[in-house]
Design a protein around this motif. Sequence first.
Motif, short mmCIF file in Angstrom:
data_model
loop_
_atom_site.label_atom_id
_atom_site.label_comp_id
_atom_site.label_asym_id
_atom_site.label_seq_id
_atom_site.Cartn_x
_atom_site.Cartn_y
_atom_site.Cartn_z
N THR A 6 0.84 -1.20 0.00
CA THR A 6 0.00 0.00 0.00
C THR A 6 0.88 1.26 0.00
O THR A 6 0.61 2.22 -0.72
N CYS A 7 1.95 1.23 0.78
CA CYS A 7 2.87 2.37 0.82
C CYS A 7 3.59 2.53 -0.51
O CYS A 7 3.75 3.66 -1.00
N LEU A 8 4.02 1.43 -1.10
CA LEU A 8 4.68 1.51 -2.41
C LEU A 8 3.77 2.14 -3.45
O LEU A 8 4.19 3.02 -4.21
N ALA A 9 2.52 1.72 -3.47
CA ALA A 9 1.55 2.28 -4.42
C ALA A 9 1.36 3.78 -4.18
O ALA A 9 1.31 4.57 -5.12
N ALA A 10 1.28 4.18 -2.91
CA ALA A 10 1.11 5.60 -2.57
C ALA A 10 2.33 6.40 -2.97
O ALA A 10 2.20 7.55 -3.43
N LEU A 11 3.49 5.82 -2.82
CA LEU A 11 4.74 6.52 -3.17
C LEU A 11 4.81 6.79 -4.67
O LEU A 11 5.37 7.78 -5.10
N ARG A 12 4.23 5.91 -5.45
CA ARG A 12 4.26 6.03 -6.92
C ARG A 12 3.25 7.04 -7.45
O ARG A 12 3.37 7.48 -8.59
N ARG A 13 2.24 7.36 -6.66
CA ARG A 13 1.21 8.30 -7.13
C ARG A 13 1.72 9.73 -7.08
O ARG A 13 2.44 10.11 -6.15
N PRO A 14 1.35 10.55 -8.06
CA PRO A 14 1.72 11.96 -7.98
C PRO A 14 0.96 12.64 -6.84
O PRO A 14 -0.11 12.19 -6.45
N ALA A 27 -0.14 2.52 7.66
CA ALA A 27 0.55 1.24 7.49
C ALA A 27 1.33 0.87 8.74
O ALA A 27 1.28 -0.28 9.21
N LEU A 28 2.05 1.84 9.31
CA LEU A 28 2.85 1.55 10.50
C LEU A 28 1.96 1.30 11.72
O LEU A 28 2.33 0.54 12.61
N ALA A 29 0.79 1.92 11.75
CA ALA A 29 -0.16 1.62 12.82
C ALA A 29 -0.56 0.16 12.76
O ALA A 29 -0.72 -0.50 13.80
N GLU A 30 -0.66 -0.37 11.56
CA GLU A 30 -1.01 -1.78 11.39
C GLU A 30 0.17 -2.71 11.68
O GLU A 30 0.01 -3.77 12.27
N VAL A 31 1.37 -2.30 11.28
CA VAL A 31 2.55 -3.17 11.41
C VAL A 31 3.05 -3.27 12.85
O VAL A 31 3.29 -4.37 13.34
N VAL A 32 3.26 -2.15 13.52
CA VAL A 32 3.75 -2.18 14.91
C VAL A 32 2.88 -1.37 15.87
O VAL A 32 3.04 -1.50 17.08
N GLY A 33 2.03 -0.51 15.35
CA GLY A 33 1.16 0.30 16.19
C GLY A 33 1.84 1.55 16.72
O GLY A 33 3.07 1.59 16.84
N HIS A 34 1.03 2.56 17.00
CA HIS A 34 1.52 3.79 17.62
C HIS A 34 0.35 4.68 17.98
O HIS A 34 -0.70 4.61 17.36
N ASP A 136 12.37 -5.13 21.07
CA ASP A 136 13.67 -4.88 20.44
C ASP A 136 13.71 -5.36 19.00
O ASP A 136 14.50 -4.86 18.20
N SER A 137 12.86 -6.28 18.63
CA SER A 137 12.81 -6.80 17.26
C SER A 137 11.98 -5.93 16.30
O SER A 137 12.04 -6.12 15.09
N ASP A 138 11.24 -4.97 16.82
CA ASP A 138 10.37 -4.15 15.95
C ASP A 138 11.11 -3.31 14.91
O ASP A 138 10.61 -3.16 13.79
N PRO A 139 12.28 -2.75 15.20
CA PRO A 139 12.95 -1.95 14.16
C PRO A 139 13.21 -2.72 12.86
O PRO A 139 13.14 -2.13 11.77
N VAL A 140 13.46 -4.01 12.94
CA VAL A 140 13.67 -4.81 11.73
C VAL A 140 12.42 -4.77 10.86
O VAL A 140 12.50 -4.71 9.63
N ARG A 141 11.26 -4.76 11.48
CA ARG A 141 9.99 -4.69 10.74
C ARG A 141 9.78 -3.32 10.10
O ARG A 141 9.02 -3.18 9.14
N LEU A 142 10.44 -2.30 10.65
CA LEU A 142 10.28 -0.94 10.14
C LEU A 142 11.27 -0.58 9.03
O LEU A 142 11.04 0.36 8.28
N GLU A 143 12.36 -1.32 8.93
CA GLU A 143 13.41 -0.98 7.97
C GLU A 143 12.91 -0.85 6.53
O GLU A 143 13.28 0.11 5.84
N PRO A 144 12.07 -1.75 6.02
CA PRO A 144 11.59 -1.57 4.64
C PRO A 144 10.81 -0.26 4.45
O PRO A 144 10.92 0.38 3.41
N PHE A 145 10.07 0.13 5.47
CA PHE A 145 9.31 1.38 5.40
C PHE A 145 10.25 2.58 5.46
O PHE A 145 10.01 3.59 4.80
#
Length: 166
Positions: A6-14, A27-34, A136-145
């Motif tokens: 979803t983020c990739l698609a949004a990044l490609r849109r003008p 997306a990050l709210a879904e992946v790790v929450g905040h 402590d493992s959450d940053p690995v999940r954030l790296e692609p974003f």
Amino acid sequence: MTPFETCLAALRRPGPAESFFAVLDKALAEVVGHRLFTLLYVAPDRKRVKRLYTNMPKEYPVGGYKPVTESDWHKRVVGEGRAWVGHDYEDVKWAFFDHELIRSLGCESAINQPVVYAGRVLGTMNLLDVAGHYKDSDPVRLEPFAALMIGPFLDAIALDPDIGRS
């Protein structure tokens, strides 16, 4: 679609970067929450930051360059480009001068994920939530974003009024 797709698609849109930032927020709210999510551009001299996005604009407004001071947190995240996870209020208090405001928003844990390109920290993705929320493992999940933020942070560099000045 996955949150990353979803983020990739949004990044490609003008459109303005803020549109992409809002999609990234969800997306990050879904992946790790905040509860609180901000994006901070780090000037190449590492002495100034600028908030590019926030989901709490009243408490943490967008814009304006702010000076940063050298601290252990700054050395780790900005100097070394390593993510930092704060598990509780004592950690948040250690890292942030505005810890009382952070706590008043119900946040007592944090992740600061640097956005790194060619060995240089361009900015940080900052996620905060209730005590004990992050692992402590959450940053690995954030790296692609974080990699998706390289372009927007390079745009911020291009717009920085002090770039090219001596």
